[in-house]
Design a protein around this motif. Structure first.
Motif, PDB file in Angstrom:
ATOM      1  N   ALA A  94       0.814  -1.217   0.000  1.00 32.81           N
ATOM      2  CA  ALA A  94       0.000   0.000   0.000  1.00 32.81           C
ATOM      3  C   ALA A  94       0.844   1.263   0.000  1.00 32.81           C
ATOM      4  CB  ALA A  94      -0.932   0.005   1.215  1.00 32.81           C
ATOM      5  N   GLU A  95       2.131   1.152   0.287  1.00 30.38           N
ATOM      6  CA  GLU A  95       3.002   2.324   0.323  1.00 30.38           C
ATOM      7  C   GLU A  95       3.462   2.690  -1.087  1.00 30.38           C
ATOM      8  OE1 GLU A  95       5.011   1.617   4.740  1.00 30.38           O
ATOM      9  OE2 GLU A  95       6.116   1.125   2.916  1.00 30.38           O
ATOM     10  N   ILE A  96       3.393   3.975  -1.406  1.00 34.94           N
ATOM     11  CA  ILE A  96       3.828   4.470  -2.704  1.00 34.94           C
ATOM     12  C   ILE A  96       4.629   5.754  -2.487  1.00 34.94           C
ATOM     13  CG2 ILE A  96       1.866   3.487  -3.961  1.00 34.94           C
ATOM     14  CD1 ILE A  96       0.620   6.289  -3.956  1.00 34.94           C
ATOM     15  N   ASN A  97       5.203   6.247  -3.570  1.00 29.27           N
ATOM     16  CA  ASN A  97       5.877   7.548  -3.543  1.00 29.27           C
ATOM     17  C   ASN A  97       4.795   8.620  -3.666  1.00 29.27           C
ATOM     18  OD1 ASN A  97       7.434   9.847  -3.883  1.00 29.27           O
ATOM     19  ND2 ASN A  97       8.929   8.831  -5.207  1.00 29.27           N
ATOM     20  N   THR A  98       4.304   9.088  -2.535  1.00 33.15           N
ATOM     21  CA  THR A  98       3.155   9.986  -2.529  1.00 33.15           C
ATOM     22  C   THR A  98       3.452  11.310  -3.207  1.00 33.15           C
ATOM     23  OG1 THR A  98       2.507   8.973  -0.429  1.00 33.15           O
ATOM     24  CG2 THR A  98       1.391  10.995  -1.047  1.00 33.15           C
ATOM     25  N   LYS A  99       4.639  11.862  -2.979  1.00 31.98           N
ATOM     26  CA  LYS A  99       4.973  13.151  -3.584  1.00 31.98           C
ATOM     27  C   LYS A  99       4.997  13.065  -5.103  1.00 31.98           C
ATOM     28  CE  LYS A  99       7.655  14.912   0.340  1.00 31.98           C
ATOM     29  NZ  LYS A  99       8.982  15.425   0.803  1.00 31.98           N
ATOM     30  N   LYS A 100       5.568  12.008  -5.623  1.00 30.22           N
ATOM     31  CA  LYS A 100       5.605  11.821  -7.079  1.00 30.22           C
ATOM     32  C   LYS A 100       4.197  11.632  -7.633  1.00 30.22           C
ATOM     33  CE  LYS A 100       7.688   8.889 -10.630  1.00 30.22           C
ATOM     34  NZ  LYS A 100       8.571   7.715 -10.889  1.00 30.22           N
ATOM     35  N   PHE A 101       3.380  10.870  -6.922  1.00 26.33           N
ATOM     36  CA  PHE A 101       2.007  10.628  -7.372  1.00 26.33           C
ATOM     37  C   PHE A 101       1.199  11.926  -7.383  1.00 26.33           C
ATOM     38  CE2 PHE A 101      -2.381   9.828  -5.935  1.00 26.33           C
ATOM     39  CZ  PHE A 101      -2.859   9.148  -7.041  1.00 26.33           C
ATOM     40  N   MET A 102       1.274  12.701  -6.298  1.00 27.79           N
ATOM     41  CA  MET A 102       0.526  13.953  -6.234  1.00 27.79           C
ATOM     42  C   MET A 102       1.025  14.951  -7.278  1.00 27.79           C
ATOM     43  SD  MET A 102      -0.311  14.651  -2.195  1.00 27.79           S
ATOM     44  CE  MET A 102       1.415  14.858  -1.750  1.00 27.79           C
ATOM     45  N   GLY A 103       2.327  14.928  -7.547  1.00 27.16           N
ATOM     46  CA  GLY A 103       2.860  15.811  -8.578  1.00 27.16           C
ATOM     47  C   GLY A 103       2.305  15.484  -9.950  1.00 27.16           C
ATOM     48  N   ALA A 104       2.172  14.190 -10.251  1.00 28.98           N
ATOM     49  CA  ALA A 104       1.613  13.790 -11.544  1.00 28.98           C
ATOM     50  C   ALA A 104       0.144  14.186 -11.651  1.00 28.98           C
ATOM     51  CB  ALA A 104       1.779  12.289 -11.737  1.00 28.98           C
ATOM     52  N   ILE A 105      -0.617  14.006 -10.574  1.00 32.01           N
ATOM     53  CA  ILE A 105      -2.031  14.391 -10.574  1.00 32.01           C
ATOM     54  C   ILE A 105      -2.179  15.907 -10.741  1.00 32.01           C
ATOM     55  CG2 ILE A 105      -4.146  14.476  -9.208  1.00 32.01           C
ATOM     56  CD1 ILE A 105      -3.596  11.705 -10.182  1.00 32.01           C
ATOM     57  N   GLU A 106      -1.364  16.654 -10.023  1.00 29.92           N
ATOM     58  CA  GLU A 106      -1.453  18.109 -10.094  1.00 29.92           C
ATOM     59  C   GLU A 106      -1.087  18.619 -11.485  1.00 29.92           C
ATOM     60  OE1 GLU A 106       0.042  21.999  -7.507  1.00 29.92           O
ATOM     61  OE2 GLU A 106       0.956  20.016  -7.198  1.00 29.92           O
ATOM     62  N   ALA A 107      -0.071  17.994 -12.092  1.00 29.83           N
ATOM     63  CA  ALA A 107       0.317  18.413 -13.446  1.00 29.83           C
ATOM     64  C   ALA A 107      -0.797  18.151 -14.447  1.00 29.83           C
ATOM     65  CB  ALA A 107       1.588  17.670 -13.861  1.00 29.83           C
ATOM     66  N   ALA A 108      -1.487  17.014 -14.309  1.00 29.95           N
ATOM     67  CA  ALA A 108      -2.592  16.711 -15.214  1.00 29.95           C
ATOM     68  C   ALA A 108      -3.758  17.669 -15.011  1.00 29.95           C
ATOM     69  CB  ALA A 108      -3.040  15.265 -15.009  1.00 29.95           C
ATOM     70  N   LEU A 109      -4.062  18.025 -13.768  1.00 31.34           N
ATOM     71  CA  LEU A 109      -5.174  18.944 -13.509  1.00 31.34           C
ATOM     72  C   LEU A 109      -4.845  20.370 -13.959  1.00 31.34           C
ATOM     73  CD1 LEU A 109      -6.427  17.747  -9.981  1.00 31.34           C
ATOM     74  CD2 LEU A 109      -7.449  17.318 -12.222  1.00 31.34           C
ATOM     75  N   GLU A 110      -3.598  20.770 -13.867  1.00 24.52           N
ATOM     76  CA  GLU A 110      -3.222  22.096 -14.346  1.00 24.52           C
ATOM     77  C   GLU A 110      -3.419  22.218 -15.851  1.00 24.52           C
ATOM     78  OE1 GLU A 110       0.745  22.829 -13.089  1.00 24.52           O
ATOM     79  OE2 GLU A 110       0.191  23.323 -11.012  1.00 24.52           O
ATOM     80  N   LYS A 111      -3.291  21.106 -16.558  1.00 20.96           N
ATOM     81  CA  LYS A 111      -3.553  21.106 -17.991  1.00 20.96           C
ATOM     82  C   LYS A 111      -5.041  20.947 -18.309  1.00 20.96           C
ATOM     83  CE  LYS A 111       0.930  18.975 -18.968  1.00 20.96           C
ATOM     84  NZ  LYS A 111       1.627  17.779 -19.539  1.00 20.96           N
ATOM     85  N   GLY A 112      -5.855  20.722 -17.289  1.00 19.19           N
ATOM     86  CA  GLY A 112      -7.281  20.507 -17.498  1.00 19.19           C
ATOM     87  C   GLY A 112      -7.632  19.117 -17.952  1.00 19.19           C
ATOM     88  N   ASP A 113      -6.703  18.189 -17.879  1.00 18.58           N
ATOM     89  CA  ASP A 113      -6.928  16.812 -18.346  1.00 18.58           C
ATOM     90  C   ASP A 113      -7.326  15.943 -17.151  1.00 18.58           C
ATOM     91  OD1 ASP A 113      -7.026  14.464 -19.714  1.00 18.58           O
ATOM     92  OD2 ASP A 113      -4.985  14.589 -20.532  1.00 18.58           O
ATOM     93  N   VAL A 114      -8.619  15.942 -16.846  1.00 20.26           N
ATOM     94  CA  VAL A 114      -9.118  15.159 -15.716  1.00 20.26           C
ATOM     95  C   VAL A 114      -9.010  13.665 -15.993  1.00 20.26           C
ATOM     96  CG1 VAL A 114     -11.108  14.722 -14.225  1.00 20.26           C
ATOM     97  CG2 VAL A 114     -10.666  17.033 -15.059  1.00 20.26           C
ATOM     98  N   GLU A 115      -9.237  13.271 -17.224  1.00 16.51           N
ATOM     99  CA  GLU A 115      -9.176  11.845 -17.569  1.00 16.51           C
ATOM    100  C   GLU A 115      -7.771  11.279 -17.367  1.00 16.51           C
ATOM    101  OE1 GLU A 115     -11.664   9.877 -18.185  1.00 16.51           O
ATOM    102  OE2 GLU A 115     -13.037  11.577 -17.930  1.00 16.51           O
ATOM    103  N   ALA A 116      -6.765  12.072 -17.699  1.00 16.66           N
ATOM    104  CA  ALA A 116      -5.386  11.619 -17.475  1.00 16.66           C
ATOM    105  C   ALA A 116      -5.117  11.461 -15.983  1.00 16.66           C
ATOM    106  CB  ALA A 116      -4.403  12.601 -18.095  1.00 16.66           C
ATOM    107  N   ALA A 117      -5.640  12.398 -15.195  1.00 18.64           N
ATOM    108  CA  ALA A 117      -5.479  12.288 -13.741  1.00 18.64           C
ATOM    109  C   ALA A 117      -6.176  11.043 -13.210  1.00 18.64           C
ATOM    110  CB  ALA A 117      -6.028  13.542 -13.068  1.00 18.64           C
ATOM    111  N   LYS A 118      -7.356  10.747 -13.743  1.00 15.12           N
ATOM    112  CA  LYS A 118      -8.076   9.537 -13.336  1.00 15.12           C
ATOM    113  C   LYS A 118      -7.289   8.284 -13.693  1.00 15.12           C
ATOM    114  CE  LYS A 118     -12.765  11.432 -13.720  1.00 15.12           C
ATOM    115  NZ  LYS A 118     -14.055  11.325 -14.455  1.00 15.12           N
ATOM    116  N   ASP A 119      -6.703   8.275 -14.883  1.00 19.66           N
ATOM    117  CA  ASP A 119      -5.913   7.108 -15.305  1.00 19.66           C
ATOM    118  C   ASP A 119      -4.712   6.898 -14.385  1.00 19.66           C
ATOM    119  OD1 ASP A 119      -7.628   6.581 -17.394  1.00 19.66           O
ATOM    120  OD2 ASP A 119      -6.458   7.745 -18.848  1.00 19.66           O
ATOM    121  N   ILE A 120      -4.068   7.993 -13.993  1.00 12.22           N
ATOM    122  CA  ILE A 120      -2.919   7.869 -13.087  1.00 12.22           C
ATOM    123  C   ILE A 120      -3.359   7.275 -11.753  1.00 12.22           C
ATOM    124  CG2 ILE A 120      -1.183   9.162 -11.794  1.00 12.22           C
ATOM    125  CD1 ILE A 120      -1.156  11.176 -14.119  1.00 12.22           C
ATOM    126  N   ALA A 121      -4.490   7.782 -11.221  1.00  8.74           N
ATOM    127  CA  ALA A 121      -4.983   7.270  -9.938  1.00  8.74           C
ATOM    128  C   ALA A 121      -5.454   5.825 -10.067  1.00  8.74           C
ATOM    129  CB  ALA A 121      -6.125   8.154  -9.437  1.00  8.74           C
TER     130      ALA A 121
END
Length: 264
Positions: A94-121
């Motif tokens: 269950a442990e992951i690199n949380t900072k890297k994961f949140m950075g990827a989600i934030e980068a996708a949302l800044e581009k307005g790509d919600v679907e990409a953020a969903k795929d990452i999650a």
């Protein structure tokens, strides 16, 4: 549950196999000693008989404590360790690199790509990713809906993390209880011998007292071993829970920024 039964089965087979192997190794050695050593020289072989390692000493004490109670304590140890190992494996995965994961989600949302953020999650394991996915699924319904979803699903994930811990505490309590039960039975055996012989001599009560003390010692040792694993598991659960809470706050901030930028 199938994985847990598999772990229990493997540990049981290994425990039984090691015990049988030790007995098989001791039997030929004893027979060979009886054939070679002369009858009038037992003192010369005494030091060799004492050498056998701690595993042999544990086996001897296990047999002296009577199989009926010592087997129950050993079963409590094996099953308790199986639950501990299952929890440790689950929490480690269950442990992951949380900072890297949140950075990827934030980068996708800044581009307005919600679907990409969903795929990452969706493609990331662990409770943090699951909470993010549930929140992103409702990102268009407002911050209040996202917050309620994150809080509700966070409680579900916390329950998954603590699953099986109650069984570990059960075996921590059972092990010394079984040892104390052996103590009581050993004392009853000692008093029975006193009643039969009619004399309170050390040789009469030694057998019952030995059973009483050995079962108690093994029960307490098993409880201590399981308690160490249990505290380690609790520390990992606390770390993951804190990580989930911090990540949930960051997700709400991301959702607010996304709504302000793209939902005007």
């Amino acid at each position: 549950m199938k994985k847990l039964f598999a772990i229990v089965a493997v540990m049981g087979v290994l425990t039984f196999g090691s015990t049988q192997l030790a007995q098989a190794q001791d039997a030929p050695a004893a027979e060979q000693t009886e054939q070679v050593a002369p009858a009038d020289a037992p003192a010369a072989d005494a030091p060799a008989a004492e050498e056998g390692g701690i595993h042999k000493e544990i086996k001897v004490k296990f047999i002296e404590g009577t199989a009926s109670f010592m087997s129950l304590v050993a079963i409590a140890l094996v099953i308790g360790l199986a639950f501990c190992i299952e929890r440790i494996i689950y929490l480690s995965l269950a442990e992951i690199n949380t900072k890297k994961f949140m950075g990827a989600i934030e980068a996708a949302l800044e581009k307005g790509d919600v679907e990409a953020a969903k795929d990452i999650a969706r493609n990331t394991r662990g409770p943090v990713a699951s909470i993010y996915y549930q929140g992103l699924m409702r990102i268009d319904q407002g911050i209040d809906v996202v917050e309620k979803s994150v809080v509700s699903y966070g409680g579900v994930q916390a329950g998954y993390l603590e699953k099986g811990c109650s069984w570990i505490t059960l075996f921590i309590a059972m092990a010394p209880s079984l040892g104390f039960l052996g103590t009581v039975v050993g004392m009853v055996m000692a008093f029975d011998k006193i009643q039969q012989v009619g004399d309170i001599s050390p040789t009469v009560v030694a057998g019952g007292m030995k059973v009483a003390l050995i079962t108690t010692i093994f029960g307490l040792v098993v409880a201590l071993i399981l308690q160490v694993f249990y505290n380690y598991i609790l520390s990992k659960i606390e770390a993951l829970t804190s990580e989930m809470e911090d990540s949930s706050i960051s997700l709400l901030d991301m959702v607010i920024k996304y709504n302000l930028k793209y939902k005007k």
